[in-house]
Scaffold this motif. Sequence first.
Motif, short mmCIF file in Angstrom:
data_model
loop_
_atom_site.label_atom_id
_atom_site.label_comp_id
_atom_site.label_asym_id
_atom_site.label_seq_id
_atom_site.Cartn_x
_atom_site.Cartn_y
_atom_site.Cartn_z
N LYS A 90 -134.90 -82.20 -20.13
CA LYS A 90 -135.78 -81.22 -19.49
C LYS A 90 -136.93 -80.90 -20.44
N PRO A 91 -138.05 -80.39 -19.93
CA PRO A 91 -139.17 -80.07 -20.81
C PRO A 91 -138.78 -79.17 -21.98
N GLY A 92 -137.87 -78.21 -21.75
CA GLY A 92 -137.46 -77.31 -22.82
C GLY A 92 -136.69 -77.99 -23.94
N GLN A 93 -136.25 -79.23 -23.70
CA GLN A 93 -135.53 -79.98 -24.72
C GLN A 93 -136.43 -80.95 -25.48
N ILE A 94 -137.72 -80.93 -25.17
CA ILE A 94 -138.67 -81.86 -25.78
C ILE A 94 -139.66 -81.07 -26.64
N THR A 95 -139.75 -81.45 -27.91
CA THR A 95 -140.73 -80.83 -28.81
C THR A 95 -141.95 -81.72 -28.90
N VAL A 96 -143.11 -81.14 -28.59
CA VAL A 96 -144.36 -81.91 -28.53
C VAL A 96 -145.32 -81.43 -29.61
N PRO A 154 -141.38 -90.57 -20.96
CA PRO A 154 -141.68 -90.56 -19.52
C PRO A 154 -141.85 -89.14 -18.96
N VAL A 155 -141.07 -88.19 -19.48
CA VAL A 155 -141.19 -86.81 -19.02
C VAL A 155 -142.55 -86.25 -19.43
N LEU A 156 -142.93 -86.49 -20.68
CA LEU A 156 -144.24 -86.01 -21.14
C LEU A 156 -145.38 -86.70 -20.41
N ALA A 157 -145.18 -87.95 -20.02
CA ALA A 157 -146.23 -88.70 -19.32
C ALA A 157 -146.56 -88.11 -17.97
N THR A 158 -145.65 -87.35 -17.37
CA THR A 158 -145.97 -86.71 -16.09
C THR A 158 -147.07 -85.66 -16.25
N THR A 181 -160.86 -89.18 -26.52
CA THR A 181 -162.23 -88.77 -26.23
C THR A 181 -162.50 -88.61 -24.73
N ALA A 182 -161.73 -89.25 -23.87
CA ALA A 182 -161.93 -89.14 -22.42
C ALA A 182 -161.11 -88.01 -21.80
N PHE A 183 -160.43 -87.23 -22.63
CA PHE A 183 -159.58 -86.15 -22.12
C PHE A 183 -160.42 -85.01 -21.54
N LYS A 184 -159.98 -84.50 -20.40
CA LYS A 184 -160.60 -83.32 -19.81
C LYS A 184 -159.57 -82.21 -19.61
N ASN A 185 -158.52 -82.55 -18.88
CA ASN A 185 -157.45 -81.59 -18.65
C ASN A 185 -156.13 -82.34 -18.47
N LEU A 186 -155.04 -81.61 -18.57
CA LEU A 186 -153.75 -82.17 -18.22
C LEU A 186 -153.70 -82.43 -16.72
N THR A 187 -152.75 -83.25 -16.30
CA THR A 187 -152.54 -83.49 -14.87
C THR A 187 -152.25 -82.15 -14.20
N PRO A 188 -152.85 -81.86 -13.03
CA PRO A 188 -152.57 -80.59 -12.35
C PRO A 188 -151.07 -80.34 -12.24
N LYS A 189 -150.66 -79.08 -12.41
CA LYS A 189 -149.24 -78.76 -12.48
C LYS A 189 -148.48 -79.19 -11.22
N ALA A 190 -149.07 -78.99 -10.04
CA ALA A 190 -148.39 -79.37 -8.80
C ALA A 190 -148.10 -80.86 -8.77
N THR A 191 -149.09 -81.66 -9.20
CA THR A 191 -148.91 -83.11 -9.23
C THR A 191 -147.88 -83.50 -10.29
N ALA A 192 -147.94 -82.85 -11.45
CA ALA A 192 -146.98 -83.15 -12.52
C ALA A 192 -145.56 -82.79 -12.10
N ALA A 198 -139.72 -86.80 -8.93
CA ALA A 198 -139.51 -88.20 -8.58
C ALA A 198 -138.85 -88.96 -9.72
N LEU A 199 -139.18 -88.57 -10.96
CA LEU A 199 -138.59 -89.22 -12.12
C LEU A 199 -137.12 -88.87 -12.26
N ALA A 200 -136.79 -87.61 -11.97
CA ALA A 200 -135.40 -87.16 -12.10
C ALA A 200 -134.53 -87.62 -10.94
N HIS A 201 -135.13 -87.75 -9.75
CA HIS A 201 -134.38 -88.15 -8.56
C HIS A 201 -135.14 -89.26 -7.85
N PRO A 202 -135.09 -90.49 -8.37
CA PRO A 202 -135.83 -91.59 -7.75
C PRO A 202 -135.30 -91.91 -6.36
#
Length: 213
Positions: A90-96, A154-158, A181-192, A198-202
Amino acid sequence: MSMLTPPGMGGKYRITGDKYPRMRRPRRRGRLVLGVVASAAALSLVGWGTLQLIDVFTGGGDRASAAGSGTDCRTKAGASPSVSAAPLPKPGQITVNVLNATARGGLAKKTADELKKRGFKIGEVGNATATYDKKVKGTGVLLGPSSALKTSLPVLATQLASAETRTDTRKGAEVDLIIGTAFKNLTPKATADKSMAALAHPDPSATTSKKSC
């Protein structure tokens, strides 16, 4: 001697009466036999075709097809890529660690704050090392140990779908998000969130969509 007696036959053979014997053409038994054989063959073909039609309309053909393709279907399904048996963290188990490889100030902190809101644990926040500083042309690089390739990364890639994923020889489970250098924003939260679900339940049908059963 009768007028009906052929010349040279004397009187030994006589044809009496006033009617000549009727001459019949020899029967062509070969053609008759051939016709009978051809008729029998035609009837056999008609009968066989009728049986085939009966099988089709009564489902016999479907049963045969199902029986014949069963092994092939099972083989293809077994050869399909399967989801890892280990559950994804889960995201809470990943240190970024959020590192800025651009000349724009404040991106690392802003991105780290957003990731924290989305449930990730935040480690180091600062500038990228010389290996990546000003050298990441895309939106970013997700970097971690090889053990994280099918778990944390893969979780962070979402959260940054267009980022490149790489591994290194580091010890520990922490992963880096290096801003390019091409970064603007993270992927919108709803899309992420949808990508995370989908990653957790393919979808099971996704692994069998190409079968030809």
